[in-house]
Scaffold this active site. Structure first.
Site, mmCIF file in Angstrom:
data_model
loop_
_atom_site.group_PDB
_atom_site.id
_atom_site.type_symbol
_atom_site.label_atom_id
_atom_site.label_comp_id
_atom_site.label_asym_id
_atom_site.label_seq_id
_atom_site.Cartn_x
_atom_site.Cartn_y
_atom_site.Cartn_z
ATOM 1 N N ASP A 57 16.063 12.817 -4.590
ATOM 2 C CA ASP A 57 15.343 14.005 -4.133
ATOM 3 C C ASP A 57 15.346 14.170 -2.617
ATOM 4 O O ASP A 57 14.947 15.215 -2.111
ATOM 5 C CB ASP A 57 13.880 13.940 -4.615
ATOM 6 C CG ASP A 57 13.771 14.150 -6.112
ATOM 7 O OD1 ASP A 57 14.573 14.932 -6.645
ATOM 8 O OD2 ASP A 57 12.898 13.534 -6.743
ATOM 9 N N HIS B 249 11.935 4.046 -5.489
ATOM 10 C CA HIS B 249 12.334 4.306 -6.873
ATOM 11 C C HIS B 249 11.939 3.121 -7.733
ATOM 12 O O HIS B 249 12.030 1.977 -7.270
ATOM 13 C CB HIS B 249 13.853 4.525 -6.959
ATOM 14 C CG HIS B 249 14.261 5.210 -8.211
ATOM 15 N ND1 HIS B 249 14.448 4.523 -9.385
ATOM 16 C CD2 HIS B 249 14.467 6.516 -8.483
ATOM 17 C CE1 HIS B 249 14.777 5.389 -10.324
ATOM 18 N NE2 HIS B 249 14.788 6.603 -9.808
HETATM 19 N N1 ACO Z 1 6.187 5.819 0.743
HETATM 20 C C1 ACO Z 1 5.426 4.755 1.128
HETATM 21 N N2 ACO Z 1 5.226 3.648 0.386
HETATM 22 C C2 ACO Z 1 5.829 3.598 -0.800
HETATM 23 C C3 ACO Z 1 6.650 4.638 -1.286
HETATM 24 C C4 ACO Z 1 6.822 5.778 -0.462
HETATM 25 N N3 ACO Z 1 7.572 6.796 -0.846
HETATM 26 N N4 ACO Z 1 7.120 4.320 -2.491
HETATM 27 C C5 ACO Z 1 6.620 3.119 -2.774
HETATM 28 N N5 ACO Z 1 5.842 2.654 -1.762
HETATM 29 C C6 ACO Z 1 5.190 1.359 -1.676
HETATM 30 C C7 ACO Z 1 3.912 1.293 -2.495
HETATM 31 O O1 ACO Z 1 2.777 1.636 -1.743
HETATM 32 C C8 ACO Z 1 3.904 -0.132 -2.971
HETATM 33 O O2 ACO Z 1 3.434 -0.947 -1.931
HETATM 34 P P1 ACO Z 1 2.631 -2.321 -2.296
HETATM 35 O O3 ACO Z 1 3.610 -3.189 -3.031
HETATM 36 O O4 ACO Z 1 2.208 -2.860 -0.976
HETATM 37 O O5 ACO Z 1 1.463 -1.881 -3.144
HETATM 38 C C9 ACO Z 1 5.382 -0.470 -3.140
HETATM 39 O O6 ACO Z 1 6.080 0.403 -2.225
HETATM 40 C C10 ACO Z 1 5.892 -0.260 -4.558
HETATM 41 O O7 ACO Z 1 5.560 1.069 -4.943
HETATM 42 P P2 ACO Z 1 5.081 1.467 -6.390
HETATM 43 O O8 ACO Z 1 4.320 2.748 -6.310
HETATM 44 O O9 ACO Z 1 4.424 0.287 -7.062
HETATM 45 O O10 ACO Z 1 6.487 1.682 -7.075
HETATM 46 P P3 ACO Z 1 6.753 2.465 -8.410
HETATM 47 O O11 ACO Z 1 7.992 1.909 -8.941
HETATM 48 O O12 ACO Z 1 5.541 2.453 -9.259
HETATM 49 O O13 ACO Z 1 6.934 3.972 -7.896
HETATM 50 C C11 ACO Z 1 7.882 5.964 -7.057
HETATM 51 C C12 ACO Z 1 8.146 4.581 -7.696
HETATM 52 C C13 ACO Z 1 6.827 6.726 -7.882
HETATM 53 C C14 ACO Z 1 9.187 6.766 -7.068
HETATM 54 C C15 ACO Z 1 7.380 5.751 -5.604
HETATM 55 O O14 ACO Z 1 8.358 5.075 -4.860
HETATM 56 C C16 ACO Z 1 6.970 7.055 -4.920
HETATM 57 O O15 ACO Z 1 5.835 7.503 -5.067
HETATM 58 N N6 ACO Z 1 7.927 7.706 -4.161
HETATM 59 C C17 ACO Z 1 7.641 8.980 -3.564
HETATM 60 C C18 ACO Z 1 7.820 10.112 -4.572
HETATM 61 C C19 ACO Z 1 9.277 10.320 -4.934
HETATM 62 O O16 ACO Z 1 10.143 10.404 -4.089
HETATM 63 N N7 ACO Z 1 9.526 10.480 -6.235
HETATM 64 C C20 ACO Z 1 10.864 10.747 -6.763
HETATM 65 C C21 ACO Z 1 11.426 9.535 -7.445
HETATM 66 S S1 ACO Z 1 13.067 9.841 -7.986
HETATM 67 C C22 ACO Z 1 12.876 10.771 -9.345
HETATM 68 O O17 ACO Z 1 11.919 10.742 -10.075
HETATM 69 C C23 ACO Z 1 13.896 11.706 -9.632
#
Ligand code: ACO
Length: 424
Positions: free
Chosen positions: A359, A302
């Site tokens: 979620d 998140h």
């Molecule tokens: N699985 C694997 N790796 C992940 C995940 C995941 N679900 N989420 C984040 N990471 C990793 C990224 O690869 C990144 O790694 P790095 O620092 O080595 O590059 C690090 O964790 C940070 O991730 P970001 O994408 O930069 O974080 P951001 O804050 O931009 O994204 C998000 C947040 C979009 C929710 C992300 O965690 C994700 O894609 N999760 C999966 C989709 C999801 O569950 N979405 C629902 C969110 S809740 C909502 O909207 C109601």
């Protein structure tokens, strides 16, 4: 809190600070470009405040979520969804008579104009219900063209919250080819939705109180989450003075994406895939760690929560209770728990502080309630409506609001002369 100072090219600039009621600190850079010609760059807005808001407080480090000051845990346990709608939109919990009137409004505005049925007829049965919801909410602006007038705002807020479940349920009936079930004035908001979804004309339908309570809980937990992607979209669109309906329709579209509300559908699809592949959790955790795979653990991570999402904590507990009370044996719950355990023990997830989000467990409860997977994000949208509306209203009532218009750093070609087609 004193002013902030920026030293740029040996010149010092003083910038005022703003401190919120929970001691959050912001540096006001609104006049910085005029003084320095520099902008701040923050792609994805991870460190940019777009507004001051009195609606929802989140402390992502501590896992705190409050609507208008009330902890989510208390609202989840004690409130009804319509009370939460009122609280978010009007700022205070309603008194007895206020709530009665509000509930009556939600019931009496739940029918759609009969002509709208023709719009449903035009969609293919495979149409995604989020596409239908977004376009039907836009269509409401054609039936209520005075939505932009200030003195018509309350009635249009009421219409929007009341009609959205009708649209959602009709989109489901359309998909399965059953006759539309009309809303009833003797039913509450939550009862009405379940009735429109699951009743058939041939036999009486009784709302299961366990399902109704679960629905109430899910809607409350999704009701607002400050400046997330869809809410920022609603504010962005509304900042041009676009009316309530089309601003919310834009938010619905933003919510549909799998990185946002669309993740609840993707979680179930992922859990089924893992199960079909022999429940090899480590394999999928490893795949999620491998950036080149393009695979992420859906329902994990998140932007704001770097601790357990408090909504996920509540839903994890609720999933057990609801499945038990409904007598549903859902193997996906066990799979979700096992996957969570493996991920939470993994260094990659620990380091990045990736925890289950709202979620991760919601889809398991929706499934047990009989809600089809394709409708999960629509359920999220029904819950988020009061949040979007309250944020839109706050933005429009704030005299400091300007049209939202970020800047950019241009990285393209510098000026060059047009080359005629024969010379290219
Ligand atoms: N699985 C694997 N790796 C992940 C995940 C995941 N679900 N989420 C984040 N990471 C990793 C990224 O690869 C990144 O790694 P790095 O620092 O080595 O590059 C690090 O964790 C940070 O991730 P970001 O994408 O930069 O974080 P951001 O804050 O931009 O994204 C998000 C947040 C979009 C929710 C992300 O965690 C994700 O894609 N999760 C999966 C989709 C999801 O569950 N979405 C629902 C969110 S809740 C909502 O909207 C109601």
């Amino acid at each position: 809190m004193g002013n902030a100072k920026i030293l740029l090219d040996e010149k010092e600039y003083e910038l005022p600070t703003v401190v919120g009621s929970e001691d959050e600190v912001g540096i006001d850079i609104s006049k910085f470009r005029a003084q320095s010609r520099a902008i701040t760059l923050d792609s994805g807005y991870g460190n940019t405040g777009s507004c001051q808001s009195a609606i929802t407080f989140i402390n992502g480090e501590k896992g705190i979520l409050r609507y208008r000051g009330y902890p989510i845990e208390q609202l989840a346990k004690q409130a009804s969804f319509s009370e939460v709608c009122y609280l978010l939109i009007y700022g205070e919990l309603p008194g007895g008579q206020q709530l009665e009137e509000f509930n009556r409004g939600l019931t009496y505005h739940s029918m759609l104009h009969e002509d709208m049925k023709k719009l449903f007829e035009g969609y293919p049965p495979t149409a995604h219900p989020m596409a239908i919801l977004s376009s039907m909410v836009t269509s409401l602006a054609t039936y209520y063209p005075h939505a932009h007038l200030e003195d018509r705002l309350d009635v249009n807020i009421m219409r929007l919250i009341a009609k959205a479940p009708t649209i959602a349920a009709l989109s489901y009936k359309k998909a399965i080819g059953q006759p539309f079930i009309y809303p009833r004035n003797d039913m509450s908001y939550t009862e009405n939705f379940l009735h429109m979804m699951f009743a058939v004309p041939a036999e009486p339908y009784t709302v299961n109180p366990v399902v109704e309570r679960a629905l109430n809980l899910l809607l409350i937990l999704h009701a607002d989450h400050e400046q997330n992607c869809s809410t920022s979209t609603v504010r962005m669109v509304g900042s041009s003075h676009a009316n309530l309906y089309v601003s919310i329709a834009a938010g619905i579209s933003a919510l549909w994406g799998p990185l946002h509300g669309g993740a609840n559908q993707k979680v179930i699809e992922m859990l089924k895939m893992i199960h079909a592949d022999g429940d090899n959790y480590q394999k999928y955790v490893d795949k999620a760690k491998d950036k080149s795979s393009g695979f992420r653990l859906m329902g994990f991570g998140h932007r704001v929560y770097k601790n357990f999402d408090p909504r996920a904590r509540i839903l994890k507990e609720a999933a057990d209770a609801v499945l038990d009370q409904l007598g549903v044996d859902e193997p996906l719950l066990e799979i979700a728990r096992n996957l969570e355990k493996v991920a939470l023990e993994d260094e990659f997830f620990i380091e990045r502080r990736l925890y289950p989000n709202v979620d991760f467990y919601s889809g398991i409860i929706y499934s047990a309630m009989g809600i089809p997977t394709k409708m999960f994000t629509v359920m999220f949208a029904l819950g988020r409506l009061p949040g979007w509306i309250s944020q839109w209203k706050e933005m429009r009532e704030d005299p400091k609001t300007k049209i939202n218009r970020p800047r950019q750093i241009y990285t393209g070609a510098t000026e060059r002369a047009y080359v005629s087609i024969d010379d290219r």
